[in-house]
Design an enzyme around this catalytic site. Structure first.
Site, PDB file in Angstrom:
ATOM      1  CB  CYS A   1      40.769  50.004  39.387  1.00 51.83           C
ATOM      2  SG  CYS A   1      41.299  48.533  39.047  1.00 51.83           S
TER       3      CYS A   1
ATOM      4  CB  CYS B   1      44.910  50.557  40.323  1.00 49.68           C
ATOM      5  SG  CYS B   1      44.370  50.852  38.580  1.00 49.68           S
TER       6      CYS B   1
ATOM      7  CG  HIS C   1      42.524  51.127  35.225  1.00 51.33           C
ATOM      8  ND1 HIS C   1      42.101  50.014  35.963  1.00 51.33           N
ATOM      9  CD2 HIS C   1      41.716  51.653  34.652  1.00 51.33           C
ATOM     10  CE1 HIS C   1      40.790  49.958  35.766  1.00 51.33           C
ATOM     11  NE2 HIS C   1      40.504  51.023  34.816  1.00 51.33           N
TER      12      HIS C   1
ATOM     13  CG  ASN D   1      35.477  35.703  31.633  1.00 49.88           C
ATOM     14  OD1 ASN D   1      35.294  35.069  30.640  1.00 49.88           O
ATOM     15  ND2 ASN D   1      34.415  36.035  32.566  1.00 49.88           N
TER      16      ASN D   1
ATOM     17  CB  SER E   1      33.258  42.489  37.608  1.00 46.71           C
ATOM     18  OG  SER E   1      34.742  42.046  38.073  1.00 46.71           O
TER      19      SER E   1
ATOM     20  CG  HIS F   1      43.664  46.427  36.428  1.00 47.81           C
ATOM     21  ND1 HIS F   1      44.160  47.476  36.874  1.00 47.81           N
ATOM     22  CD2 HIS F   1      44.777  45.757  36.343  1.00 47.81           C
ATOM     23  CE1 HIS F   1      45.537  47.637  37.159  1.00 47.81           C
ATOM     24  NE2 HIS F   1      45.883  46.170  36.674  1.00 47.81           N
TER      25      HIS F   1
ATOM     26  CG  HIS G   1      41.536  41.046  36.057  1.00 51.66           C
ATOM     27  ND1 HIS G   1      40.775  42.117  35.276  1.00 51.66           N
ATOM     28  CD2 HIS G   1      40.461  39.800  36.674  1.00 51.66           C
ATOM     29  CE1 HIS G   1      39.695  41.435  35.284  1.00 51.66           C
ATOM     30  NE2 HIS G   1      39.131  40.402  36.078  1.00 51.66           N
TER      31      HIS G   1
ATOM     32  CD  GLN H   1      38.452  35.150  38.186  1.00 54.30           C
ATOM     33  OE1 GLN H   1      38.133  34.542  39.142  1.00 54.30           O
ATOM     34  NE2 GLN H   1      37.391  35.812  37.487  1.00 54.30           N
TER      35      GLN H   1
HETATM   36  P1  H2U Z   1      36.179  39.121  36.648  1.00 50.76           P
HETATM   37  O1  H2U Z   1      36.468  40.597  36.063  1.00 50.76           O
HETATM   38  O2  H2U Z   1      36.577  38.146  35.550  1.00 50.76           O
HETATM   39  O3  H2U Z   1      34.863  39.104  37.260  1.00 50.76           O
HETATM   40  O4  H2U Z   1      37.150  38.867  37.886  1.00 50.76           O
HETATM   41  C1  H2U Z   1      37.459  39.524  38.874  1.00 50.76           C
HETATM   42  C2  H2U Z   1      37.637  38.902  39.984  1.00 50.76           C
HETATM   43  O5  H2U Z   1      38.113  39.487  41.313  1.00 50.76           O
HETATM   44  C3  H2U Z   1      36.084  38.105  40.582  1.00 50.76           C
HETATM   45  O6  H2U Z   1      36.431  36.869  40.619  1.00 50.76           O
HETATM   46  C4  H2U Z   1      37.478  39.191  42.568  1.00 50.76           C
HETATM   47  C5  H2U Z   1      36.102  38.817  42.159  1.00 50.76           C
HETATM   48  O7  H2U Z   1      35.540  37.949  43.107  1.00 50.76           O
HETATM   49  N1  H2U Z   1      37.556  40.358  43.425  1.00 50.76           N
HETATM   50  C6  H2U Z   1      38.328  40.305  44.531  1.00 50.76           C
HETATM   51  O8  H2U Z   1      39.026  39.207  44.748  1.00 50.76           O
HETATM   52  N2  H2U Z   1      38.567  41.317  45.171  1.00 50.76           N
HETATM   53  C7  H2U Z   1      37.776  42.686  45.001  1.00 50.76           C
HETATM   54  O9  H2U Z   1      38.069  43.420  45.776  1.00 50.76           O
HETATM   55  C8  H2U Z   1      36.713  42.779  43.898  1.00 50.76           C
HETATM   56  C9  H2U Z   1      36.827  41.433  43.016  1.00 50.76           C
HETATM   57 ZN    ZN Z   2      43.086  49.295  37.664  1.00 50.16          ZN
END
Ligand code: H2U
Ligand code: ZN
Length: 348
Positions: free
Chosen positions: A50, A53, A113, A151, A159, A162, A164, A166
């Protein structure tokens, strides 16, 4: 208002001026879709694969510290960049372009996580609320609009499971908050009071759309809700933005979030997916009428698998719903405040 339960009508969203078609008579139609809840796979407390994490390396090559509470970093793949510049062009009404300098951050809610916001303790949720407020204050010094959001769930395109959220901050106020700001300012001029403070007062009095009420907050399925189980989080007194929240309003918000999000999870016994975000006064001086609030837009309709799609008439004419906001509020209100997977724990 009896006929609102029985036949189709439109309702207006005073924050946007948009209408929604409500068709309660359609609830009787047969449904052939699947309704079984999916088996939810247990997640480890720490996942070596992840990128959120503690201690793990992100896709951009940076390593997360061994954080123990919330953790904020600049998005490695930002949608907004500080250097956004476009050449000033002669005005072309059909091909308008504007710069949008900004920045994007990721907020890890917890080092764990396997947990979601609904499963964190009150103290941990309060940390998240404080982080949202601190980040808004900091980014607000440079950017007029700071969009805090979460989201959640694969269904919403998140995506990573975990926990989180934004934060996207920008120089120009984006379309939706600009429209809400306009309608709140117009209401203030017309009524000499705040649209959402008046609305919270009315909803508290009527009670039929209230899902959770605490000393300082109200969670309601708004009268004009588009998504089946959409809710609006409202402070009961005037508050312009997240950093303005007092310590007791923040603590009370943490309680409200816990009680509301657990109800969502219990509705279909699943980690309820949603898009959740805050709207508060912008940092450009145009604060007239602005009242802080949060929108929660969950896509689920009938089960963990059957979601609402905004398609057809809704893309071409206006949004439509069958379940009334009053029925949705009643169903959410009826849910227990102990999460479905915790029932029985500690009672033996
Ligand atoms: P989502 O799960 O809502 O897609 O948000 C995850 C965000 O994390 C996504 O905007 C960022 C992605 O650009 N990200 C990073 O900044 N670093 C990473 O190593 C992978 C994902
Ligand atoms: Zn995690």
């Amino acid at each position: 208002m009896h006929d609102l339960r029985a036949s189709s009508h439109r309702r207006c969203n005073p924050l946007t001026g948009e209408w929604v078609l409500v068709s309660p008579q359609r609830l009787a139609r047969p449904w052939l879709g699947r309704v079984d809840p999916p088996a939810s796979a247990a997640r480890p407390t720490h996942d070596a694969g992840c990128y959120l994490c503690p201690g793990n390396t992100r896709a951009g090559g940076e390593r997360n510290p061994n954080y123990t509470s919330t953790y904020v970093f600049t998005n490695d793949f930002p949608a907004l960049i500080p250097a956004s510049k476009v050449d000033a062009q002669a005005p072309r009404p059909l091909f308008q372009v504007a710069p949008q300098p900004g920045t994007c951050r990721v907020v890890c809610f917890s080092p764990r996580h396997d947990l979601s916001l609904a499963e964190l303790s009150l103290e941990e949720i309060l940390k998240v609320v404080d982080t949202w407020a601190e980040q808004t204050a900091e980014l607000g010094r440079e950017y007029p609009w700071v969009q805090v959001f979460e989201n959640k769930g694969e269904l919403m395109g998140a995506s990573n499971p975990h926990p989180h959220g934004q934060i996207w901050a920008s120089k120009a106020v984006p379309t939706l908050p600009a429209v809400e700001g306009h309608h709140q300012a117009v209401y203030l001029r017309a009524h000499n009071s705040s649209l959402l403070v008046d609305y919270a007062e009315e909803e508290a009095r009527l009670a039929e759309r209230v899902v959770v009420a605490t000393d300082h907050w109200l969670a309601v399925v708004p009268f004009w809700a588009v998504w089946p189980f959409e809710t609006l989080l409202l402070p009961r007194v005037p508050v312009a933005c997240l950093p303005e929240l007092s310590a007791s309003q923040r603590l009370d918000l943490s309680r409200l979030l816990k009680r509301l999000l657990v109800r969502y999870d219990n509705l279909f016994e699943v980690a309820f997916p949603y898009s959740f975000g805050w709207h508060g006064a912008p940092y450009n001086g145009e604060t007239a009428g602005w009242q802080l609030h949060a929108h929660i837009y969950p896509p689920l309709l009938r089960s963990a698998e059957v979601r609402k799609f905004l398609v057809g008439y809704e893309l071409l004419a206006e949004p439509q719903r069958d379940l009334t906001p009053e029925q949705a509020a009643e169903r959410l209100r009826a849910q227990p405040e102990i999460r479905f997977d915790q029932r029985g724990a500690g009672t033996l």
